[in-house]
Scaffold this motif. Structure first.
Motif, PDB file in Angstrom:
ATOM      1  N   UNK A 200       0.847  -1.190   0.000  1.00 37.89           N
ATOM      2  CA  UNK A 200       0.000   0.000   0.000  1.00 37.89           C
ATOM      3  C   UNK A 200       0.881   1.238   0.000  1.00 37.89           C
ATOM      4  N   UNK A 201       0.619   2.149  -0.927  1.00 41.93           N
ATOM      5  CA  UNK A 201       1.375   3.396  -1.016  1.00 41.93           C
ATOM      6  C   UNK A 201       0.410   4.567  -1.023  1.00 41.93           C
ATOM      7  N   UNK A 202       0.959   5.746  -0.873  1.00 43.31           N
ATOM      8  CA  UNK A 202       0.112   6.939  -0.829  1.00 43.31           C
ATOM      9  C   UNK A 202       0.236   7.628   0.509  1.00 43.31           C
ATOM     10  N   UNK A 203      -0.904   7.818   1.195  1.00 44.74           N
ATOM     11  CA  UNK A 203      -0.886   8.453   2.522  1.00 44.74           C
ATOM     12  C   UNK A 203      -0.022   7.661   3.489  1.00 44.74           C
ATOM     13  N   UNK A 204      -0.141   6.346   3.404  1.00 44.82           N
ATOM     14  CA  UNK A 204       0.582   5.447   4.297  1.00 44.82           C
ATOM     15  C   UNK A 204       1.227   4.359   3.444  1.00 44.82           C
ATOM     16  N   UNK A 205       2.444   4.010   3.777  1.00 50.67           N
ATOM     17  CA  UNK A 205       3.140   2.953   3.046  1.00 50.67           C
ATOM     18  C   UNK A 205       3.379   1.765   3.969  1.00 50.67           C
ATOM     19  N   UNK A 248      -5.470  -3.191  14.841  1.00 52.29           N
ATOM     20  CA  UNK A 248      -5.277  -3.420  13.416  1.00 52.29           C
ATOM     21  C   UNK A 248      -6.444  -4.158  12.766  1.00 52.29           C
ATOM     22  N   UNK A 249      -7.188  -4.931  13.535  1.00 47.06           N
ATOM     23  CA  UNK A 249      -8.327  -5.679  13.006  1.00 47.06           C
ATOM     24  C   UNK A 249      -9.483  -5.629  14.001  1.00 47.06           C
ATOM     25  N   UNK A 250     -10.720  -5.547  13.493  1.00 46.27           N
ATOM     26  CA  UNK A 250     -11.871  -5.634  14.410  1.00 46.27           C
ATOM     27  C   UNK A 250     -11.976  -7.036  14.989  1.00 46.27           C
ATOM     28  N   UNK A 251     -12.747  -7.158  16.036  1.00 46.76           N
ATOM     29  CA  UNK A 251     -12.841  -8.416  16.762  1.00 46.76           C
ATOM     30  C   UNK A 251     -13.302  -9.569  15.877  1.00 46.76           C
ATOM     31  N   UNK A 252     -14.248  -9.312  14.978  1.00 49.28           N
ATOM     32  CA  UNK A 252     -14.794 -10.408  14.190  1.00 49.28           C
ATOM     33  C   UNK A 252     -13.833 -10.905  13.110  1.00 49.28           C
ATOM     34  N   UNK A 253     -12.727 -10.186  12.885  1.00 51.95           N
ATOM     35  CA  UNK A 253     -11.698 -10.653  11.953  1.00 51.95           C
ATOM     36  C   UNK A 253     -10.423 -11.063  12.693  1.00 51.95           C
ATOM     37  N   UNK A 254     -10.563 -11.359  13.968  1.00 54.80           N
ATOM     38  CA  UNK A 254      -9.393 -11.715  14.773  1.00 54.80           C
ATOM     39  C   UNK A 254      -8.793 -13.056  14.371  1.00 54.80           C
ATOM     40  N   UNK A 255      -9.486 -13.832  13.537  1.00 54.71           N
ATOM     41  CA  UNK A 255      -8.940 -15.121  13.095  1.00 54.71           C
ATOM     42  C   UNK A 255      -7.915 -14.948  11.977  1.00 54.71           C
ATOM     43  N   UNK A 281      -5.069   3.883  11.780  1.00 61.13           N
ATOM     44  CA  UNK A 281      -6.469   3.847  11.340  1.00 61.13           C
ATOM     45  C   UNK A 281      -6.566   3.594   9.835  1.00 61.13           C
ATOM     46  N   UNK A 282      -5.672   4.218   9.081  1.00 63.29           N
ATOM     47  CA  UNK A 282      -5.657   3.996   7.635  1.00 63.29           C
ATOM     48  C   UNK A 282      -5.219   2.567   7.325  1.00 63.29           C
ATOM     49  N   UNK A 283      -4.212   2.083   8.036  1.00 59.86           N
ATOM     50  CA  UNK A 283      -3.743   0.707   7.840  1.00 59.86           C
ATOM     51  C   UNK A 283      -4.862  -0.281   8.124  1.00 59.86           C
ATOM     52  N   UNK A 284      -5.573  -0.072   9.226  1.00 56.48           N
ATOM     53  CA  UNK A 284      -6.664  -0.972   9.603  1.00 56.48           C
ATOM     54  C   UNK A 284      -7.723  -1.020   8.508  1.00 56.48           C
ATOM     55  N   UNK A 285      -8.089   0.136   7.979  1.00 58.44           N
ATOM     56  CA  UNK A 285      -9.120   0.191   6.946  1.00 58.44           C
ATOM     57  C   UNK A 285      -8.722  -0.622   5.720  1.00 58.44           C
ATOM     58  N   UNK A 286      -7.468  -0.495   5.320  1.00 56.77           N
ATOM     59  CA  UNK A 286      -7.009  -1.203   4.125  1.00 56.77           C
ATOM     60  C   UNK A 286      -6.786  -2.687   4.380  1.00 56.77           C
ATOM     61  N   UNK A 288      -8.579  -4.494   6.482  1.00 62.09           N
ATOM     62  CA  UNK A 288      -9.928  -5.064   6.508  1.00 62.09           C
ATOM     63  C   UNK A 288     -10.453  -5.233   5.084  1.00 62.09           C
ATOM     64  N   UNK A 289     -10.213  -4.237   4.236  1.00 60.84           N
ATOM     65  CA  UNK A 289     -10.685  -4.310   2.854  1.00 60.84           C
ATOM     66  C   UNK A 289     -10.041  -5.490   2.116  1.00 60.84           C
ATOM     67  N   UNK A 290      -8.729  -5.677   2.308  1.00 58.00           N
ATOM     68  CA  UNK A 290      -8.045  -6.792   1.656  1.00 58.00           C
ATOM     69  C   UNK A 290      -8.547  -8.138   2.177  1.00 58.00           C
ATOM     70  N   UNK A 291      -8.900  -8.173   3.451  1.00 55.81           N
ATOM     71  CA  UNK A 291      -9.440  -9.419   4.019  1.00 55.81           C
ATOM     72  C   UNK A 291     -10.771  -9.763   3.381  1.00 55.81           C
ATOM     73  N   UNK A 292     -11.643  -8.782   3.207  1.00 53.92           N
ATOM     74  CA  UNK A 292     -12.915  -9.029   2.531  1.00 53.92           C
ATOM     75  C   UNK A 292     -12.699  -9.511   1.091  1.00 53.92           C
ATOM     76  N   UNK A 293     -11.712  -8.926   0.420  1.00 56.19           N
ATOM     77  CA  UNK A 293     -11.402  -9.376  -0.942  1.00 56.19           C
ATOM     78  C   UNK A 293     -10.993 -10.844  -0.953  1.00 56.19           C
ATOM     79  N   UNK A 294     -10.195 -11.248   0.044  1.00 58.45           N
ATOM     80  CA  UNK A 294      -9.777 -12.654   0.139  1.00 58.45           C
ATOM     81  C   UNK A 294     -10.976 -13.577   0.321  1.00 58.45           C
TER      82      UNK A 294
END
Length: 414
Positions: A200-205, A248-255, A281-286, A288-294
């Protein structure tokens, strides 16, 4: 500007802006006094003949700088740091196994080599003299035989030879390498169901490799515990922590398991920084998004057995997400699966349900019971079946709450 600040400022200018491993306040160095009663630093430039020694003791507020005069202690070049361990620490931190373990845990992936002094063994052949049987042989008559013995010796061993998999080009990494890294890092014996390797690049790398495990946690209590050791955070390839409480991850994605390597966080990052940092916060958002994609990729694969395996292991986590994370319900809802009056053996999605609905139907029907059998024999079900209306069977306590939290799905009332 004090002398230490001036020195660091000069070093930063000389070494460049990427000099992230150089400390600003000396805290890292002085932490050595936690285990050492005295520290001696000898340093010599290859451009000059003189070698200087800095020496300080833990119980003193002063230090000594002197020129080295002992020929036996002279270095060719470089810096040598000697720690004289405290009495209560010398057995633990002089143990080669302990030292190697610390290096592998915290510095296995740093970009420079680290060697540790280790005891090793090797087999060698030696000659043994044996007289002829039945008589006393002269020196010239003695027969020479060889035998194999185990010989102990000490040598330097490279402790951080593993190249970080997340620093490599994903196109050059085989699936077997991802699986081996997963098993070794997280002490797993099953291959993961899926992985995602991204930068991930941009605001946060940051770089990351995430995994969906091949099986659920052994204890059901882990679904309610966001504090896991499933995510290993690195800063510039230095291990920082795997002890998180939902940062870094919400509770329901702790696995989800994986590694995250950031160039933007400081090496001395603390729990307070993690909780308050905009970067995190930005890292967490991205993440989570990648986890949903998986997970979505597993759901869309031609092999339905893969998603069935995922749902059996982590379906409860997805339902918990519908309850706790309203912001991601649009991503979570298509992942839900339930039995229904038209599909008692196969689990179906909300998309399949809506697709099969009559045009006149405006609501998603469900019945909450404690088993499939009691759902099939529910009194009010008969009239709906007669009207060809499909009904979801919600047989776990969390099911009804998850559906109700959705409120609507594709403009259909839940």
């Amino acid at each position: 500007m004090n002398s230490r600040t001036a020195l660091n400022s000069r070093m930063n200018k000389e070494l460049g802006a990427d000099n992230g491993l150089i400390g600003q306040f000396g805290v890292g160095f002085y932490s050595a006094f936690l285990v050492a009663e005295k520290i001696v630093v000898s340093t010599k430039s290859p451009k000059v003949d003189k070698q200087y020694v800095w020496e300080a003791e833990a119980d003193s507020s002063s230090y000594v700088i002197k020129e080295e005069t002992d020929p036996e202690k002279m270095l060719t070049r470089g810096t040598q740091i000697t720690l004289f361990l405290r009495e209560d620490d010398k057995y633990e931190f002089a143990d080669p196994t302990r030292i190697q373990g610390l290096v592998k845990n915290y510095s296995q992936f740093v970009s420079f080599p680290i060697f540790t002094w280790q005891e090793k063994s090797r087999t060698v052949e030696v000659e043994e003299e044996e007289s002829k049987e039945g008589e006393e042989a002269t020196e010239g008559e003695k027969e020479k035989k060889k035998k194999t013995i185990t010989q102990k010796y000490w040598d330097w061993e490279l402790a951080n030879e593993t190249k970080p998999i997340w620093m490599r080009n994903p196109k050059e990494v085989e699936n077997t390498e991802y699986n081996e890294f997963y098993k070794k890092t997280f002490n797993e014996f099953l291959d993961p169901l899926a992985h995602a390797h991204f930068t991930t690049e941009g605001e946060v790398e940051f770089r990351s490799v995430l995994y969906i495990p091949g099986m659920a946690p052994l204890s059901n209590e882990e679904i309610m515990n966001p504090k896991t050791k499933n995510i290993r955070l690195y800063v510039k390839r230095v291990f920082i922590s795997d002890d998180f409480d939902g940062e870094l991850f919400p509770r329901y994605l702790s696995f989800v398991k994986g590694v995250v390597d950031s160039n933007d966080l400081p090496l001395n990052v603390s729990r307070e920084i993690l909780q308050e940092s905009r970067i995190v916060r930005i890292m967490r958002k991205r993440l989570v998004r990648k986890t949903f994609d998986m997970i979505q990729d597993i759901a869309e694969t031609d092999d339905k057995a893969d998603y069935k395996k995922f749902w059996e292991s982590f379906g409860k986590f997805m339902k918990l997400g519908c309850i706790e994370d309203s912001g991601n319900q649009k991503r979570l809802a298509p992942l839900l699966r339930f039995h229904s009056s038209k599909n008692e053996t196969e689990l179906i999605s909300l998309d399949q349900y809506v697709e099969n609905m009559p045009e006149s139907q405006n609501a998603i029907y469900y019945i909450a019971t404690d088993s499939l059998q009691s759902a099939k024999t529910a009194p009010f079900l008969e009239k709906l079946v007669q009207k060809d209306i499909e009904v979801f069977y919600l047989i776990e306590p969390i099911d009804e709450v998850a559906i109700q939290n959705l409120q609507t799905y594709k403009e259909k009332v839940c």
